[in-house]
Design an enzyme around this catalytic site. Structure first.
Site, PDB file in Angstrom:
ATOM      1  N   ALA A   1      -4.744   1.202   5.817  1.00 13.16           N
ATOM      2  CA  ALA A   1      -4.796   2.512   5.168  1.00 13.16           C
ATOM      3  C   ALA A   1      -4.539   2.415   3.665  1.00 13.16           C
ATOM      4  CB  ALA A   1      -3.796   3.463   5.812  1.00 13.16           C
ATOM      5  N   THR A   2      -3.750   1.445   3.235  1.00 16.69           N
ATOM      6  CA  THR A   2      -3.521   1.288   1.797  1.00 16.69           C
ATOM      7  C   THR A   2      -4.848   1.053   1.083  1.00 16.69           C
ATOM      8  OG1 THR A   2      -1.310   0.411   2.160  1.00 16.69           O
ATOM      9  CG2 THR A   2      -2.347  -0.115   0.042  1.00 16.69           C
TER      10      THR A   2
ATOM     11  N   ASN B   1       4.658  10.675   6.562  1.00 20.48           N
ATOM     12  CA  ASN B   1       5.228   9.532   7.271  1.00 20.48           C
ATOM     13  C   ASN B   1       6.744   9.553   7.337  1.00 20.48           C
ATOM     14  OD1 ASN B   1       4.285   9.040   4.424  1.00 20.48           O
ATOM     15  ND2 ASN B   1       5.825   7.422   4.615  1.00 20.48           N
TER      16      ASN B   1
ATOM     17  N   GLN C   1      -0.702   8.832  10.049  1.00 23.54           N
ATOM     18  CA  GLN C   1       0.340   9.224  10.999  1.00 23.54           C
ATOM     19  C   GLN C   1      -0.150  10.236  12.019  1.00 23.54           C
ATOM     20  OE1 GLN C   1       3.154   7.819  11.447  1.00 23.54           O
ATOM     21  NE2 GLN C   1       3.485   6.677   9.563  1.00 23.54           N
TER      22      GLN C   1
ATOM     23  N   HIS D   1      -2.485  -0.277  12.956  1.00 23.85           N
ATOM     24  CA  HIS D   1      -1.152  -0.675  13.424  1.00 23.85           C
ATOM     25  C   HIS D   1      -0.186   0.489  13.630  1.00 23.85           C
ATOM     26  CE1 HIS D   1       1.436  -0.704   9.667  1.00 23.85           C
ATOM     27  NE2 HIS D   1       0.247  -0.674   9.091  1.00 23.85           N
TER      28      HIS D   1
ATOM     29  N   THR E   1     -16.692 -10.584   4.945  1.00 23.42           N
ATOM     30  CA  THR E   1     -17.016 -10.781   6.359  1.00 23.42           C
ATOM     31  C   THR E   1     -16.096  -9.943   7.227  1.00 23.42           C
ATOM     32  OG1 THR E   1     -17.744 -13.024   5.897  1.00 23.42           O
ATOM     33  CG2 THR E   1     -17.147 -12.533   8.187  1.00 23.42           C
TER      34      THR E   1
ATOM     35  N   CYS F   1      20.160   1.003   0.921  1.00 23.39           N
ATOM     36  CA  CYS F   1      21.180  -0.014   1.173  1.00 23.39           C
ATOM     37  C   CYS F   1      20.997  -1.241   0.285  1.00 23.39           C
ATOM     38  CB  CYS F   1      21.133  -0.488   2.614  1.00 23.39           C
ATOM     39  SG  CYS F   1      21.512   0.771   3.807  1.00 23.39           S
TER      40      CYS F   1
END
Ligand SMILES: *Cc1c(COP(=O)(O)O)cnc(C)c1O
Length: 491
Positions: free
Chosen positions: A72-73, A156, A184, A204, A242, A327
């Site tokens: 998606a990026t 997201n 999403q 993914h 390809t 964090c």
């Protein structure tokens, strides 16, 4: 110890076992290059075209309008840069306007910012406090120069879903192409590309492999987009290279399985989300981040006012999830998405994003609830927002209290000491802070015993920092502990 419970499906979902098997099968077939004009190449091409049809069917598109990308990026970059760069070419500066929302994914915001540096005029709208963009607000900023509106379908971080049909209608009425990042929502909510110029999604997030995604490009928009990657002219000239046959086969099957399971998925996963929120909503300071009804089923984002985000997150080793707290990371900037929804810094830091999918069980949810409640109770019990600590009935000595810091400084410490004849007998702390701050407070309280309260010999903040192994950025929090000790006065 059992494996952590995986609640980070919005970051990546586990590959469906049937998808993994299909990919292994395709790899073992010894297929050729789909671009080659021989039997082995045609066999690869057949596998790809079957998958292309499955991918297209999930979003109600025609297979010819699907461009495979690395995810998606890349699809977002192709849609945004490919469209606006084409419009900018040969145009005077600022003749191309792009409109987006401040809560977009980085893979939307960064290409938009890059276009601003190339002379595009960028409008970044703010959502309302429930994360939504109203059709009126969008309509108000469109001009004759608008070349693209780019929006997430489902956010997201929060799971908030935009009203795509209404926003697409505004764009259509003004003749502006709309690009939607549906990473999403694909496979989770019903999707239809009618009225949409371009739509990105990725395998993914829906049970397929990482490294493959797609951009749908409407036939009417094809003349207004140029490729980012050029070479052999694959994908009808929009993305050279390809094709990754096994990745695409896995993506196709994942789309078909998600499509078949869609009605059942929504109900089941929505019930899990409701169960999770029911189990957390009564905790003091729990805040739901999102929209009460316009919401994807698989994401629940909650802020916890009054507890420190890093301590909350790091205290949940049995759960794999995402947090708004930064964090130990170099950028202390907490989630810009939650800030845009009106959460303050503390609340944005102390946020947890739970996201789940078809393999998540009620038992997973119940265990997650129990873990969060236990950690929340431990931190809340320690909070200086609670009344100052008392010592046991009949303990002799004078109670001293010393306080410093604030939630917004990342540390807030109140020390209570029992003092007799000018010497500390015992000391305890109430702490809002990261695990390092809590550890240093504990060390300081232990070492205050038997010291003169007016000038205790307990070392310096820099030493405490080294003793607890805190990074140098945390020195400021150690200074707050020193201030609390210095502020000790009879209560
Ligand atoms: C995951 C995600 C992306 C990035 O997808 P990749 O395939 O990992 O590049 C983009 N947008 C949204 C909304 C996402 O959730």
């Amino acid at each position: 110890m059992s494996a952590p419970i995986y609640l980070d499906y919005a970051a990546t979902a586990p590959v469906d076992a049937r998808v993994a098997a299909r990919m292994a099968e395709v790899l073992a077939l010894g297929l050729g290059n789909a671009a080659a004009n021989h039997a082995a190449g045609r066999a690869a091409s057949d596998v790809i075209e079957q998958a292309r049809a499955e991918v297209a069917a999930l979003i109600g598109a025609s297979p010819r309008d699907i461009v495979f990308t690395s995810g998606a990026t890349e699809a977002n970059n192709l849609a945004i840069t490919g469209t606006v760069a084409a419009a900018l070419r040969g145009q005077p500066r600022a003749a191309a306007q792009v409109v987006t929302l401040s809560t977009e994914h980085k893979s939307v915001l960064e290409p938009v910012r890059a276009l601003a540096r190339r002379g595009a005029q960028v409008v970044i709208l703010q959502p309302d406090h429930e994360g939504r963009l109203s059709p009126q607000a969008l309509d108000a900023v469109l001009t004759a120069e608008t070349r693209l509106v780019t929006l997430l379908h489902v956010n997201n971080e929060t799971g908030v879903a935009q009203d795509l049909a209404a926003l697409a209608e505004v764009c259509a009425a003004r003749g502006v192409p709309l690009h939607v990042d549906a990473s999403q929502s694909a496979g989770k909510l019903p999707l239809d590309v009618a009225g949409i110029a371009m739509l990105s999604f990725t395998a993914h997030k829906l049970g397929g492999p990482q490294g493959i995604g797609a951009l749908y490009v409407a036939p009417e928009h094809r003349g207004y987009i140029e490729p980012l990657i050029v070479g052999g002219g694959h994908e009808r000239g929009l993305r050279a290279g390809t094709l990754a046959t096994h990745q695409i086969a896995g993506f196709g099957l994942a789309c078909r399985l998600a499509h078949e399971a869609l009605p059942e998925f929504g109900h089941r996963v929505f019930a899990l989300r409701e169960r999770l929120w029911r189990g957390l909503s009564d905790l003091p300071g729990a805040l739901f981040n999102g929209h009460p009804t316009r919401h994807a089923p698989h994401i629940l984002n909650v802020s916890f006012a009054g507890v420190e985000g890093e301590s909350l997150f790091l205290g949940l080793p049995g759960l794999t999830l995402s947090t708004g707290s930064a964090c130990n990371s170099a950028s202390a900037e907490p989630s810009y998405v939650l800030r845009a929804l009106g959460r303050d810094m503390q609340q944005a830091q102390a946020s947890l994003r739970f996201s789940f999918g078809s393999a998540t069980t009620e038992a997973d949810i119940d265990n997650a609830i129990a873990a969060v409640r236990a950690q929340h109770q431990a931190l809340w019990g320690l909070s200086p927002a609670r009344p100052p600590l008392e010592f046991e009935q009949g303990a002799c000595g004078v109670r001293y209290l010393g306080e410093a810091g604030a939630e917004r400084l990342g540390a807030w410490v109140r020390i209570a000491a029992l003092v007799e004849g000018g010497f500390v007998k015992t000391a305890r702390a109430q702490v809002y802070g990261c695990p390092d701050t809590r550890a240093a407070c504990q060390w300081v309280c232990q070492h205050l015993a038997d010291q003169p309260v007016a000038a205790p010999d307990i070392g310096k903040p820099e030493q405490w920092r080294t003793i607890v192994g805190a990074p140098v950025e945390k020195l400021g929090r150690m200074l707050i502990i020193e201030d609390a000790v210095g502020a000790l006065r009879p209560a």
